[in-house]
Write a protein that holds these residues in place. Structure first.
Motif, PDB file in Angstrom:
ATOM      1  N   LYS A  35      -1.432 -12.822 -22.367  1.00  0.00           N
ATOM      2  CA  LYS A  35      -1.255 -13.393 -21.035  1.00  0.00           C
ATOM      3  C   LYS A  35       0.223 -13.696 -20.813  1.00  0.00           C
ATOM      4  CE  LYS A  35      -3.445 -17.092 -18.377  1.00  0.00           C
ATOM      5  NZ  LYS A  35      -4.259 -18.290 -18.450  1.00  0.00           N
ATOM      6  N   GLN A  36       0.619 -13.643 -19.555  1.00  0.00           N
ATOM      7  CA  GLN A  36       1.963 -14.098 -19.191  1.00  0.00           C
ATOM      8  C   GLN A  36       1.859 -14.860 -17.884  1.00  0.00           C
ATOM      9  OE1 GLN A  36       3.371 -10.002 -19.551  1.00  0.00           O
ATOM     10  NE2 GLN A  36       4.121 -10.149 -17.452  1.00  0.00           N
ATOM     11  N   ASP A  37       2.444 -16.052 -17.882  1.00  0.00           N
ATOM     12  CA  ASP A  37       2.355 -16.952 -16.737  1.00  0.00           C
ATOM     13  C   ASP A  37       3.733 -17.438 -16.338  1.00  0.00           C
ATOM     14  OD1 ASP A  37      -0.601 -17.289 -16.592  1.00  0.00           O
ATOM     15  OD2 ASP A  37      -0.319 -18.177 -18.580  1.00  0.00           O
ATOM     16  N   ALA A  38       3.968 -17.478 -15.018  1.00  0.00           N
ATOM     17  CA  ALA A  38       5.204 -18.066 -14.512  1.00  0.00           C
ATOM     18  C   ALA A  38       5.123 -19.579 -14.697  1.00  0.00           C
ATOM     19  CB  ALA A  38       5.388 -17.720 -13.043  1.00  0.00           C
ATOM     20  N   ASP A  39       6.220 -20.158 -15.145  1.00  0.00           N
ATOM     21  CA  ASP A  39       6.301 -21.602 -15.346  1.00  0.00           C
ATOM     22  C   ASP A  39       7.686 -22.046 -14.873  1.00  0.00           C
ATOM     23  OD1 ASP A  39       5.891 -24.205 -16.085  1.00  0.00           O
ATOM     24  OD2 ASP A  39       6.072 -23.854 -18.238  1.00  0.00           O
ATOM     25  N   GLY A  40       7.795 -22.272 -13.570  1.00  0.00           N
ATOM     26  CA  GLY A  40       9.107 -22.590 -12.992  1.00  0.00           C
ATOM     27  C   GLY A  40       9.984 -21.356 -13.058  1.00  0.00           C
ATOM     28  N   ASP A  41      11.174 -21.508 -13.662  1.00  0.00           N
ATOM     29  CA  ASP A  41      12.070 -20.351 -13.799  1.00  0.00           C
ATOM     30  C   ASP A  41      11.854 -19.627 -15.126  1.00  0.00           C
ATOM     31  OD1 ASP A  41      13.227 -22.116 -15.614  1.00  0.00           O
ATOM     32  OD2 ASP A  41      15.276 -21.536 -15.079  1.00  0.00           O
ATOM     33  N   LEU A  99      13.505 -15.918 -17.017  1.00  0.00           N
ATOM     34  CA  LEU A  99      12.840 -14.608 -16.925  1.00  0.00           C
ATOM     35  C   LEU A  99      11.644 -14.728 -15.992  1.00  0.00           C
ATOM     36  CD1 LEU A  99      12.479 -11.657 -17.947  1.00  0.00           C
ATOM     37  CD2 LEU A  99      10.980 -12.602 -19.699  1.00  0.00           C
ATOM     38  N   ALA A 100      11.631 -13.907 -14.958  1.00  0.00           N
ATOM     39  CA  ALA A 100      10.476 -13.852 -14.060  1.00  0.00           C
ATOM     40  C   ALA A 100       9.438 -12.919 -14.685  1.00  0.00           C
ATOM     41  CB  ALA A 100      10.893 -13.335 -12.688  1.00  0.00           C
TER      42      ALA A 100
END
Length: 141
Positions: A35-41, A99-100
């Motif tokens: 899984k990969q999730d955005a967490d702020g920047d 990293l986005a």
């Protein structure tokens, strides 16, 4: 009588060799990008790691290359997966600042920076590594 014993001994050695090869083929270290999730920047990468080797891995640190969506290297980093007991899955998460997630295209495991088994350096981490991904991000070794 002697040729029969020789034949029996050779057959036993062949079976033992096949069993050992099958066990070695089954032994591996699998790393799945789950899984990969955005967490702020930052982008939080979640990996499921399974040590299917017969021995515990005391420490596994991989040199990892992250590529952006243009195919350029975004960064070279170290992911420390820690201790990995045999026959058990472990979940490890890494926060990659700046990293986005939607710009991450590939993750390359360049090699094992550190791998210790029974307190000694080992090549088991790199030699038996298998990588997969449940995300759209490609994972390579």
């Amino acid at each position: 009588m002697r040729p029969a014993l020789t034949l029996l001994a050779l057959a036993s050695l062949a079976l033992a060799s096949q069993a050992m090869q099958a066990q070695e083929a089954a032994a591996h270290l699998s790393v799945e990008l789950n899984k990969q999730d955005a967490d702020g920047d930052a982008c939080r990468l979640t990996f499921v790691v399974t040590n299917a080797n017969p021995e515990a891995i005391d420490s596994a640190v991989f040199e990892t290359v992250l590529f952006d969506d243009t195919g350029s290297v975004d960064r070279l980093t170290l992911f420390d997966f820690g201790a990995l007991p045999p026959g058990r899955a472990r979940v490890r998460q890494f926060q990659v600042a700046g990293l986005a997630c939607d710009r991450l295209s590939r993750v390359l495991f360049n090699g094992a920076s550190t791998c210790t088994v029974a307190g000694q350096p080992s090549d088991i981490c790199a030699a038996s590594l298998e990588v997969t991904s449940r995300t759209e991000t490609e994972v390579l070794r």
